[in-house]
Enzyme design. Structure first.
Site, short mmCIF file in Angstrom:
data_model
loop_
_atom_site.label_atom_id
_atom_site.label_comp_id
_atom_site.label_asym_id
_atom_site.label_seq_id
_atom_site.Cartn_x
_atom_site.Cartn_y
_atom_site.Cartn_z
CB CYS A 161 -5.42 11.09 11.49
SG CYS A 161 -3.85 10.28 11.67
CG ASP B 184 2.90 1.47 9.48
OD1 ASP B 184 2.42 2.31 10.25
OD2 ASP B 184 3.20 1.72 8.29
CE LYS C 81 -1.82 1.58 4.04
NZ LYS C 81 -1.47 2.98 4.31
CG ASN C 82 2.14 2.84 3.53
OD1 ASN C 82 1.01 3.21 3.21
ND2 ASN C 82 2.49 2.63 4.79
NE ARG D 45 -7.26 4.30 5.22
CZ ARG D 45 -6.36 4.86 6.02
NH1 ARG D 45 -6.62 5.05 7.29
NH2 ARG D 45 -5.19 5.24 5.56
NE ARG E 68 0.11 10.44 10.03
CZ ARG E 68 -0.34 9.44 9.30
NH1 ARG E 68 -1.52 8.94 9.53
NH2 ARG E 68 0.40 8.94 8.32
#
Ligand code: EPU
Length: 421
Positions: free
Chosen positions: A116, A304, A22-23, A396, A121
């Site tokens: 968030c 993560d 994803k990243n 997501r 952030r």
């Protein structure tokens, strides 16, 4: 809005295949804005964030087509310059459009991402770097606007290590006039993947993967043609799934070279790893041993993976210390873990996890992507049924995680709870 009902307590046995990262995918999609051709990405994960980024590119005038795990992005008509609030508020990574937009079109207008669930952030480092490259930055009506006829190369020392900050500035610098030196860069493998794709498209980048990246600006780039690297966090999550259920999973396409810190900690906890032609086989027979961990920028232990490791440690034979250093509010999963019977005490950014013999199913709520993964893992090990609400967070960033786990023997039902609240 869907919820997952997981009947835990069964060892997972089987094979899971890791999808593309994803990243890595999200910045690569934004990088297509640096070109005016038809880019082609392979090994793209099927995720909500990827679809959201596709919508953003479409809003900007690009044409996005997908088939299976391939994506074609034609930026020939991408004349738009604005990433609107509605998209940015659902996905902070939209800020990655700012560098490419100002570099290619002379103006980028991106809704300012707010704080968030995991922290404040800010994006000050992104803006500081663009400003050093000659962009005029304004804040107006909740939007950040970066303007520059043509960016010029600059020497930028970032005050802290930021992954998307490094990526944004790298993308801006590839079309700037002259040489840029980016210092204190993130060394994450996703930064290297982006650099590799940009280089293949004609960019001149040296040093990606180290803390200093040197870029000679080019006048234009060709379209991107790239196979996305596998998702190291998804792979790490399945490693924990094997360990926490005392099962045995063959994990295909796990990028072990990017998982040294994670594998190190999981081995310390007693998980066993074996390389086989089916992938790396991860197994555990008994309760994990306690381990202590501090998150850090790559090659440190990834933030993560912090929540997922903590799920494992709740069942360990002693006390573990988990310290989060990247985000100031990323221990939200601890209160949900307690609902399953875990014993976790939090002081500031440190959690002390006292291992218990068993977890017991309960209703819990996911607060962000990795917290959701942590709850799924804990639920797989818990006795009885766990109901996890708000799994849209999970969707997501994890491609069909319920299907993949079911194929390895998990009992999971996805039920609809009605529209998102
Ligand atoms: N920071 C600043 N100023 C900036 C930029 C960052 O103060 O201008 C701070 C952040 O607030 C944070 C720290 O620096 O405290 C590091 O943040 P970073 O910028 O590296 O995070 P990010 O680029 O926004 C990416 C991943 C995250 C991952 C972090 C850290 C993407 C799209 N997102 O975020 O992924 O946690 O790096 O590795 O690449 C996830 O996948 O669940 C996720 C949150």
């Amino acid at each position: 809005m869907d919820k997952l009902i997981i009947e835990g307590g069964k060892p997972l046995v089987g094979r899971v295949k890791v999808a593309g990262s994803k990243n890595a995918t999200l910045p690569l999609m934004c990088a297509t804005l640096l070109t005016r051709g038809r880019s082609h990405l392979r090994n793209v994960p099927d995720l909500r964030d990827v679809r959201t980024m596709g919508r953003l590119l479409t809003t900007l005038g690009a044409r996005v087509d997908s088939r299976a795990d391939e994506l074609w992005i034609d930026t020939g008509g991408a004349e738009g310059q604005e990433a609107p609030y509605d998209l940015v508020k659902t996905m902070r990574a939209s800020v990655l459009a700012l560098g490419p937009l100002v570099a290619k079109t002379g103006l980028g207008r991106v809704s300012l991402p707010g704080g968030c669930a995991i922290g404040e952030r800010p994006i000050d480092q992104h803006l500081k770097g663009l400003e050093a490259m000659g962009a005029k930055i304004e804040l107006e009506g909740g939007y950040v606007i970066a303007r520059a006829k043509r960016l010029k190369g600059a020497d930028v020392a970032m005050d802290l290590v930021t992954v998307t900050g490094t990526e944004n500035l790298m993308m801006a610098a590839v079309l700037a006039k002259g040489r840029s030196v980016l210092r204190n860069c993130a060394r994450e493998p996703e930064v290297v993947d982006l650099a590799r794709a940009l280089k293949a498209a004609g960019a001149r980048i040296e040093g990606a993967g180290t803390s200093t990246i040197v870029i000679e600006g080019a006048d234009e780039l060709g379209p991107l043609e790239h196979t996305v690297m596998p998702d190291r966090i998804e792979a790490g999550t399945y490693m924990v799934a094997a360990g926490i259920t005392r099962g045995e999973l063959a994990i295909a396409d796990a990028p072990l070279e990017h998982l040294t810190a994670v594998v190190g900690k999981l081995k310390e906890a007693g998980l066993r790893f074996q390389q086989t032609p089916r992938g790396v086989v991860v197994s555990a027979r008994r309760a994990p041993k306690p381990v202590s961990v501090i998150t850090g920028p790559y090659p440190g232990f990834p933030t993560d993976m912090q929540a997922q490791l903590m799920a494992l440690l709740t069942l360990s034979t002693g006390s573990s210390l988990v310290q989060e250093t990247i985000f100031e509010n990323r221990l939200m999963h601890t209160s949900e873990l307690r609902r399953l019977g875990a014993v976790v005490e939090v002081t500031g950014s440190t959690a002390v996890v006292k291992g218990v013999r068993k977890l017991t199913g309960a209703p819990v709520m996911a607060t962000d992507l990795r917290a959701s993964a942590c709850l799924v893992l804990a639920a797989l090990a818990a006795e009885g049924e766990t109901h996890i609400s708000r799994v849209y967070h999970l969707d997501r960033g994890y491609e069909r995680i319920d299907q993949k786990l079911i194929a390895a023997g998990a009992t999971i039902r996805r039920v609809s709870e009605g529209p998102p609240k």
